[in-house]
Write a protein that holds these residues in place. Structure first.
Motif, PDB file in Angstrom:
ATOM      1  N   LYS A   8      20.054  19.127  86.199  1.00  0.00           N
ATOM      2  CA  LYS A   8      19.928  17.677  86.292  1.00  0.00           C
ATOM      3  C   LYS A   8      19.166  17.315  87.567  1.00  0.00           C
ATOM      4  N   GLY A 214      29.761  25.897  64.019  1.00  0.00           N
ATOM      5  CA  GLY A 214      30.991  25.116  64.053  1.00  0.00           C
ATOM      6  C   GLY A 214      31.654  25.206  65.410  1.00  0.00           C
ATOM      7  N   CYS A 215      32.018  24.090  65.941  1.00  0.00           N
ATOM      8  CA  CYS A 215      32.613  24.101  67.264  1.00  0.00           C
ATOM      9  C   CYS A 215      34.090  24.430  67.193  1.00  0.00           C
ATOM     10  N   CYS A 216      34.676  24.299  66.047  1.00  0.00           N
ATOM     11  CA  CYS A 216      36.123  24.502  65.989  1.00  0.00           C
ATOM     12  C   CYS A 216      36.478  25.791  65.271  1.00  0.00           C
TER      13      CYS A 216
ATOM     14  N   LYS B 213      28.607  13.102  82.601  1.00  0.00           N
ATOM     15  CA  LYS B 213      28.948  13.954  81.457  1.00  0.00           C
ATOM     16  C   LYS B 213      30.033  13.362  80.575  1.00  0.00           C
ATOM     17  N   GLU B 216      30.138  14.625  76.837  1.00  0.00           N
ATOM     18  CA  GLU B 216      30.662  15.971  76.656  1.00  0.00           C
ATOM     19  C   GLU B 216      32.186  15.976  76.782  1.00  0.00           C
ATOM     20  N   ARG B 223      37.697  16.772  70.102  1.00  0.00           N
ATOM     21  CA  ARG B 223      37.867  18.048  69.416  1.00  0.00           C
ATOM     22  C   ARG B 223      39.265  18.606  69.654  1.00  0.00           C
ATOM     23  N   HIS B 262      24.589  16.900  67.095  1.00  0.00           N
ATOM     24  CA  HIS B 262      25.009  18.124  66.413  1.00  0.00           C
ATOM     25  C   HIS B 262      26.521  18.312  66.529  1.00  0.00           C
ATOM     26  N   LYS B 263      27.032  17.994  67.718  1.00  0.00           N
ATOM     27  CA  LYS B 263      28.463  18.192  67.950  1.00  0.00           C
ATOM     28  C   LYS B 263      29.322  17.329  67.029  1.00  0.00           C
ATOM     29  N   MET B 266      31.363  18.646  64.100  1.00  0.00           N
ATOM     30  CA  MET B 266      32.674  19.307  64.195  1.00  0.00           C
ATOM     31  C   MET B 266      33.730  18.491  63.464  1.00  0.00           C
ATOM     32  N   ALA B 270      36.491  20.020  60.934  1.00  0.00           N
ATOM     33  CA  ALA B 270      37.933  19.968  61.182  1.00  0.00           C
ATOM     34  C   ALA B 270      38.624  19.099  60.139  1.00  0.00           C
TER      35      ALA B 270
END
Lengths: 216, 910
Positions: A8, A214-216, B213, B216, B223, B262-263, B266, B270
């Motif tokens: 950053k 997949g994040c999970c 952030k 995030e 999540r 993209h996130k 999830m 789920a």
């Protein structure tokens, strides 16, 4: 797109020295002679390559006016690099560098890499600050220095990339704690382990370059 | 002492009553102020805390100062700080504010509430907030939590004040961001709530927090909490993200750059949609997530950002995931409506996404296009109106900027022969116009508007389209059906829907106007409506639209007889002024104003559905034109504000044209002037050329003279030649003189021409200055008009625009004028120059003539002399010849004599 690191940056300096134009030249490769005054902060991003590694630069371009100063201060913490810009055709912008530097040092993490840029070096005839003066100031305060021109694109690429190189080197030396994201550095999704591989460039196999779905 | 203190507090509490409470608080505060022992002060504060809830006002008014100074002075005493923060929390809260349910949805508290007032007092010194931010940083639970809660309460009470103070303090935001990673959920959740309050409508704070952030961290919380199945904190996180993105292009870019789009996938990994029951929270969470997506692609954002986000959503598979919700059974209604709105905005104007969507199929046997299934629910009276509107929104987004798709739908309206085909989109739309349900007819009409948008070809094509609603009914064209609804319809909603369609259809399409005017007695029906004087606002709206349609017919009718006929009808029956007023009044209708605010459907009840967002945009763009066409045919009327404006605008446009014509004239004469200047230059060049030529001639004459002198000397050998040469020379000179004469007369002509041009220029200049005066007067007139306090903002803006145009024209004119003056001066000087040159030339020419004549005379004299000499010489020669013959004879005689004497004489001796 996947990347090895994310850095950053912030761009600071007096109003009208060409901060937004430097960013526009770097991200869009174009020059806009008439630019609106930046209100607060604007965001831009670009991918670069250093030592064969993809590095994502996220850049926050701040407003130079005094009235936005307290907003700008909120961006120091959490930036890995700062481009401190002055205008070689306006002596006062050079003389204000000390204030900017004080502000930056006070509010940023101690490791923040600061690059001093004398912008508008295409306007040689109107020069008010000698290159040597810029060099001396940078040397005195431990910064890298460059004269650049957002108009002709001279040294613009180099300014951003050299700053990134300096940060990258500091990571390699272990100066930066890359686990602490308050430094303004983030490991890319492709880094399976956060170890600082001192070895050869491009050591990552192609298999790991795919996005982790997949994040999970 | 401390014991006494406690017992006193207890006593006060037990007595209860308000007056006693006040007394108790006052004496407590007095003690807190005066005691020296820290422990006593702590006890006093605790006692005060117990009383604070019942005696909020008195604690705040009397105790605020001491509480704040304790915070400053005893900041290291954690216990004391904790109690003070607790007390502050209590007195700042108007009610159980942090009971989430009402805090987020409740309207902004009024600024005069006690909580807001106390918050202002607290924020008077920005140091207090800086101090509070220090406590937020503190890890100790009993300090951090109340500090966060206090900030939260204050941010709820007066968000703007807290936001401004936060910005001026600077740097404290990171302390708040750290709260989000606190592993004690209660603190973290209050931190999220605090973010929600401070990020609302403040782009600067939004950006700073996003820089920290926030995306995030918040998505990580979402999540970890189980996405859709998670609790209220999931909802809060999504609300904060929505706040951060709302109309903030910089943050949207960052969100996309950080891979957050993209996130979002999830969620769908789920969330096993349909696998579990839809709890209230799950519904709210889903709606909140969809709201985040809508903030990325909202039609109110700049189109490049929308496009890039649409692409990113499509690439990451998010569009497909959202579309899947539509085809999942058991999805609750509000989620479904929000999903439809999200899908609409994801595909709106994006060809690829539109194509993907049209290819989507419903899981039926056999599979049918999803869009057709959606339309079936739109035309199903049993469905709720918001769902039906959402489907219409999807349909309009699907057709937005996609002419190919529009045409495809239009082509499918008429069944393509053969055996009963499956229902197509077009057939569904066409059929709905024959439905008895007013909303069906309305939706169908509006859907057709979106098929016609900006394409005259489509409008013409639709004219020929026939619908066969059922076997029993005869086929009729769509236009005829619209006429029937207007004539026989009983429901205002469907009639207004059809009117909108007709207005769009007939605009810029004279063919459609022709066809429409052929419908029996249709204009009479419109006229009857316009003549009515309804009281009901909806009826008024209907009437205004009838007037608008009538106006469109006049404007786009290509036959002047019928146009004049209609105009005459209006003039005699209604009066153009009233008529125009009815058209303008539509824009003031509540429904018009409401529907113009946002493209997505947002009406409270089915009865409010009248106008379509795109139609409103069309109305605003067309209304002026329609009124204008009435103006052209209307002479004697008392102008109303808007009419006056329209008229003046037309006037001004005419002036503009006139000015442009004058401008052309000016530039024309300017070019002519420059041409003549060039000519003068040419001529003067020629004059100088001639002068040099004359010089050359002079030289030649000189040589001629020299020659003739030589000839005199050598006249024996060249007796004939000199005179011939002389004659030739003479002829040439004469020619030359003649030529010079010609040139001079030509120059004279040129000069005459310039002199004739000058008055023309003068006149032009007068014209220009006159025009300028005129413009100045218009300008001042408009200034006056503007100051006249016309409330119409557009008018004022237009006026300003025109004024600026006039001023530029003014300056332009001024520059032309000075230019013209300059050019005239130049011309004048050129003329003088030319005259001077001309004189010189004449002088030179006459001199030359005189000289050459003189030379001629001289030469003739000489010739004469030479001729007499020649004659003399001839005589002499004759004498000599005689002499020679004599001597020849004598020679002969002597030779003969010698021969006779016997001498040999050769002839050679002769």
């Amino acid at each position: 797109m996947s990347y090895a690191y994310l850095f950053k940056y912030i761009i600071i300096g007096d109003t009208g020295v060409g901060k937004s134009c430097l960013l526009l030249q770097f991200t869009d490769k174009r020059f806009q002679p008439v630019h609106d005054l930046t209100i607060g902060v604007e965001f831009g991003a670009r991918m670069i390559t250093i030592a064969g590694k993809q590095i994502k630069l996220q850049i926050w371009d701040t407003a130079g006016q005094e009235s936005f100063r307290s907003i700008t201060r909120s961006y120091y913490r959490g930036a890995a690099g700062a481009l401190l810009v002055y205008d070689i055709t306006r002596r006062d912008t050079f003389e204000h560098l000390t204030n900017w530097l004080e502000d930056a040092r006070q509010h940023s993490s101690s490791n923040m890499v600061i690059m001093l840029i004398g912008n508008k070096c295409d306007l040689e005839s109107r020069r008010e600050v000698k290159k040597e003066e810029g060099e001396a100031f940078a040397r005195e305060h431990g910064m890298i220095f460059m004269e650049a021109s957002a108009k002709t694109a001279q040294n613009v690429e180099e300014a951003f990339i050299n700053t990134a190189k300096e940060i990258y080197d500091k990571i390699q030396e272990g100066v930066f704690d890359i686990q602490n994201e308050a430094n303004g550095i983030k490991l890319g999704p492709e880094h399976a382990s956060p170890g600082v591989g001192g070895g050869g460039a491009g050591a990552r196999g192609p298999g790991s370059s795919s996005q982790s779905g997949g994040c999970c | 002492m401390s014991f006494l203190f406690r017992s006193f507090a207890k006593k006060a509490e037990s007595e209860g009553g308000e007056r006693n409470g006040t007394q108790a608080v006052e004496s407590l505060i007095h003690r807190i102020e005066s005691v020296t022992l820290v422990a006593d002060r702590r006890d006093g504060l605790r006692a005060l805390k117990d009383l604070a809830k019942e005696n909020r006002v008195i604690v705040a008014t009397r105790g605020m100062d001491i509480l704040l100074s304790i915070l400053e002075q005893d900041r290291s005493d954690q216990e004391m700080v904790a109690v003070v923060l607790d007390i502050l929390c209590i007195i700042m809260s108007d009610s159980e504010v942090l009971e989430r349910a009402n805090s987020k949805t409740a309207e902004k508290p009024d600024n005069d509430s006690l909580g807001a007032q106390f918050t202002e007092i607290f924020l008077k010194k920005s140091d207090h907030l800086a101090l509070l931010l220090e406590f937020v940083k503190e890890f100790q639970f009993q300090i951090r939590w109340p500090a966060v809660r206090l900030m939260c309460t204050m941010a709820y009470n007066s968000p703007k004040a807290v936001q401004n103070t936060l910005l001026s303090v600077g740097g404290g935001i990171s302390n708040i961001m750290d709260v989000l990673t606190d592993n004690r959920e209660i603190i973290r959740n209050d931190g999220v709530l605090l973010l929600y309050f401070i990020t609302k409508n403040d782009p600067s704070l939004q950006k700073i927090i996003a820089f920290g952030k926030a995306f995030e961290i918040l998505l990580d919380i979402v999540r970890d909490e189980g996405c859709g199945e998670g609790g209220v904190v999931v909802e809060d996180c999504l609300l904060v993200i929505s706040n951060l993105l709302a109309n903030n292009a910089s943050n949207i870019k960052l969100f996309k750059e950080d891979g957050c789009i993209h996130k979002l996938n999830m969620w769908f990994a789920a969330d096993k949609t349909g696998s579990s029951a839809w709890s209230e929270q799950r519904k709210v969470n889903a709606v909140s997530l969809l709201n985040v997506i809508r903030n990325l692609v909202s039609p109110s954002l700049p189109s490049p950002i929308v496009r890039s986000c649409q692409e990113a959503c499509s690439k990451s598979g998010l569009v497909a995931h959202v579309c899947d919700i539509l085809m999942t059974p058991g999805v609750p209604l509000n989620v479904l409506v929000q999903t439809l709105n999200t899908v609409a905005e994801l595909i709106r104007g994006n060809q690829k996404n539109q194509e993907d969507f049209s290819a989507m199929e419903a899981p039926l046997k056999p599979p049918r296009p999803a869009l057709a299934i959606l339309l079936l629910s739109m035309f199903n009276e049993r469905q709720t109106f918001d769902l039906r509107l959402a489907v219409l929104y999807v349909l309009s987004a699907f057709l937005h900027k996609n002419p190919a798709m529009q045409l495809k739908v239009l082509q499918s309206v008429q069944p393509a022969g053969g055996n009963t085909p499956e229902y197509t989109l077009g057939q569904l739309l066409g059929g709905a116009l024959f439905s008895a349900d007013s909303m069906n007819q309305w939706c169908s009409a509006v859907a057709f508007i979106h098929c016609l948008a900006e394409s005259v070809e489509h409008k013409k094509f639709l004219l020929g389209v026939e619908i066969i609603p059922s076997v029993a009914l005869p086929a009729s064209t769509l236009l005829e059906r619209c006429g029937v609804i207007l004539r026989e319809g009983t429901q205002l909603q469907s009639k207004i829907g059809v009117l909108q369609l007709l207005c769009v259809w007939l605009t810029e399409c004279p063919d459609a106007v022709d066809a429409f005017l052929r419908i029996e007695s249709i204009m009479l029906i419109l006229l009857t409506q316009i003549l009515d004087s309804p009281l009901d606002p909806a009826q008024k709206l209907f009437q205004g639209l009838c007037a608008f349609l009538f106006g469109i017919c006049i404007h786009y009718d290509r036959k002047s007889e019928s146009r004049n006929e209609m105009l005459e009808l209006l003039r005699s029956r209604i009066g153009l002024e009233v008529f125009r007023e009815k058209i303008v009044e539509v824009t003031r209708h509540e429904n018009f104003v409401k529907a113009s605010q946002r493209p997505d459907p947002a009406v409270a009840s089915q009865n409010d559905i009248f106008l379509d967002y795109d139609f409103i945009k069309f109305y605003k763009a067309t209304e002026g034109k329609v009124c204008e066409s009435l103006d052209q045919n209307d002479e004697d009327r008392v102008p109303s504000g808007a009419e006056l404006f329209n008229q003046q605008r037309a006037d001004l446009l005419a002036r503009d044209e006139k000015i442009a014509a004058l401008e052309r004239d000016l530039s024309h004469s300017h070019s002519r002037l420059s041409e003549t200047t060039r000519q003068i230059e040419n001529l003067s060049q020629r004059v100088s050329l001639l002068t040099t030529e004359i010089q050359i001639r002079d030289q030649e004459i000189e040589t001629l003279q020299r020659d003739s002198r030589q000839q005199q000397q050598h006249h024996h050998r060249q007796q004939n030649a000199p005179s011939a040469e002389m004659a030739e020379e003479n002829r040439q000179l004469r020619l030359h003189v003649q030529h010079l004469d010609e040139t001079v007369s030509q120059l004279q002509q040129n000069v005459d021409y310039f002199q004739s041009v000058v008055p023309e220029l003068e006149q032009l200049r007068g014209l220009v200055s006159q025009q300028q005066q005129q413009i100045t007067s218009y300008y001042s007139y408009f200034e006056g008009l503007k100051e006249g306090g016309d409330s119409n903002a557009a008018l004022v803006m237009e006026n300003a625009d025109l004024a600026s145009r006039i001023s530029t024209l003014d300056s332009l004119l001024f520059s032309w004028q000075t230019e013209a003056g300059r050019v005239k001066d130049e011309l004048e000087s050129q003329k003088a120059e030319f005259l001077r040159k001309e004189n010189a030339a004449e002088q030179v020419a006459s001199e030359l003539r005189r000289e050459s004549e003189q030379k001629l005379v001289e030469a003739q004299d000489e010739l004469l002399k030479l001729q007499t000499k020649y004659a003399d010489l001839n005589l002499e020669q004759a004498d000599l010849l005689e002499l020679v013959t004599d001597s020849d004879q004598q020679l002969k005689v002597y030779r003969d004599r010698l021969r006779q004497l016997g001498e040999v004489v050769s002839d050679d001796d002769e």
